[in-house]
Scaffold this motif. Structure first.
Motif: not given
Length: 369
Positions: A137-140, A207-215
């Protein structure tokens, strides 16, 4: 210690080769030297006689070959023909390892797979099925959330209010949280309608965000996916093997309703047309094995047959109360020791022994002393 070049050429003789005089604790050093010059191969598979030996090598390899990537494939941590399933952690480790092995390619960074006699005898979900269960999966991307949640349930994930452990998922509005096998942290999929807007990893405690992922790679959480095809095949194979199901047959009823059932993995062959051995996954790998592996395989197979016969006896004598347990034949779920040893020889497997052995017309020895 024998020359590194000598050890790396152990697979080239066309004979049965044994590396001898390898003291306890020295196996990791030998494996590291062999792995340093694998050449055109997908990787290296070492078969330990027991989990304790595996743990020792895994601990030592970090000292003798810290550059070497190690993948561990455990056997199920339950008895043959048990009424319980393997633990969530073991299933997660197995799926991650099998996935890594199936993706290995010539020319990529080689890695070492450590496994045991018990795991080698066990037949596995077909390689093509495991690969088909993997979703990227990927954004979009456009993703049907209802289909995704059904897929997660069918693939063995447990739906919970808040994701804390591997194998869990949660749905809140347009957000799906998933903790997949092989990941250090769960991920949060944020949807707008059917469009995946973002993928974030998060700390399961805060439950806090640690990083953004591209895939994001979504792997199954079970070796059995309860979709329409596998359920139908199970029903057909079950009736063919045991006759019509009775009302008190909880396994048959649960699977028919696409509900997971404790211990259902012990009927794995009924869900698929065929199963694959680990050797099928590791085709193109160099294989090494502990010197006492044949004895370990024989001991494990004896245990498997004993448990099968005990289940058979309980049916015949009607002494197994509660839900009836109808065991499948051992050779449908397990290799025999002869099959395993023969395949290791066909793959030019190299033994690693603590003892000295004389050379023969059929066996070559390389001493490290």
């Amino acid at each position: 210690m024998a020359e590194v070049g000598t050890l790396s050429k152990a697979f080239e003789s066309g004979l049965t080769t044994v590396i001898t005089n390898v003291a306890s604790g020295q196996e990791a050093l030998v494996l590291g030297q062999i792995a340093g010059d694998l050449g055109e191969t997908r990787g290296m598979l070492h078969i330990c006689s027991n989990p304790q030996q595996l743990d020792s090598i895994q601990e030592s390899i970090g000292f003798f070959a810290p550059w070497l990537e190690v993948v561990t494939l455990p056997a199920w941590d339950c008895l043959p023909y048990d009424r319980v399933s393997p633990s969530v952690q073991v299933i997660a480790d197995r799926i991650e390892a099998l996935s890594r092995i199936s993706k290995a390619s010539v020319g990529a960074r080689p890695f070492l797979v450590l496994t045991t006699a018990n795991a080698i005898l066990q037949r596995n979900v077909p390689k093509n099925v495991l690969e088909a269960q993997q979703t990227k999966l990927a954004p979009g991307n456009r993703v049907d959330m209802d289909a995704l949640t059904q897929q997660l349930s069918g693939d063995g994930f447990e739906r919970v209010p808040t994701v804390r452990e591997r194998g869990e998922f949660a749905v809140r509005g347009g957000i799906v949280d998933i903790f997949v096998p092989g990941s250090e942290e769960p991920v949060r999929l944020d949807f707008f309608g059917d469009t995946l807007e973002s993928i974030r990893s998060f700390d399961p405690l805060s439950q806090r965000t640690t990083s953004q992922l591209k895939t994001f790679a979504l792997n199954a959480m079970s070796e059995i996916s309860l979709d329409q095809e596998t359920v139908q095949r199970f029903r057909q194979n079950y009736v063919q093997a045991f006759g019509a199901a009775t009302r008190d047959d909880a396994l048959y009823q649960a699977v028919s309703e696409k509900r997971r059932f404790a211990g259902m993995e012990h009927w794995l062959p009924l869900f698929y047309e065929t199963l694959d051995s680990l050797f099928a996954y590791a085709d193109g790998f160099h294989v090494t094995y502990a010197g006492d592996l044949p004895e370990a395989l024989a001991s494990r197979h004896e245990q498997i047959v004993d448990h099968f016969e005990a289940r058979q006896q309980s049916i015949e004598q009607k002494i197994d109360g509660g839900t009836p347990y109808k065991p499948i034949e051992p050779d449908t779920l397990y290799l025999t020791p002869d099959e395993a040893v023969r395949t290791i020889r066909e793959m030019d497997g190299v033994g690693i022994s603590a003892f000295d052995q004389p050379e023969t017309s059929q066996t070559r020895t390389i001493s490290v002393s």
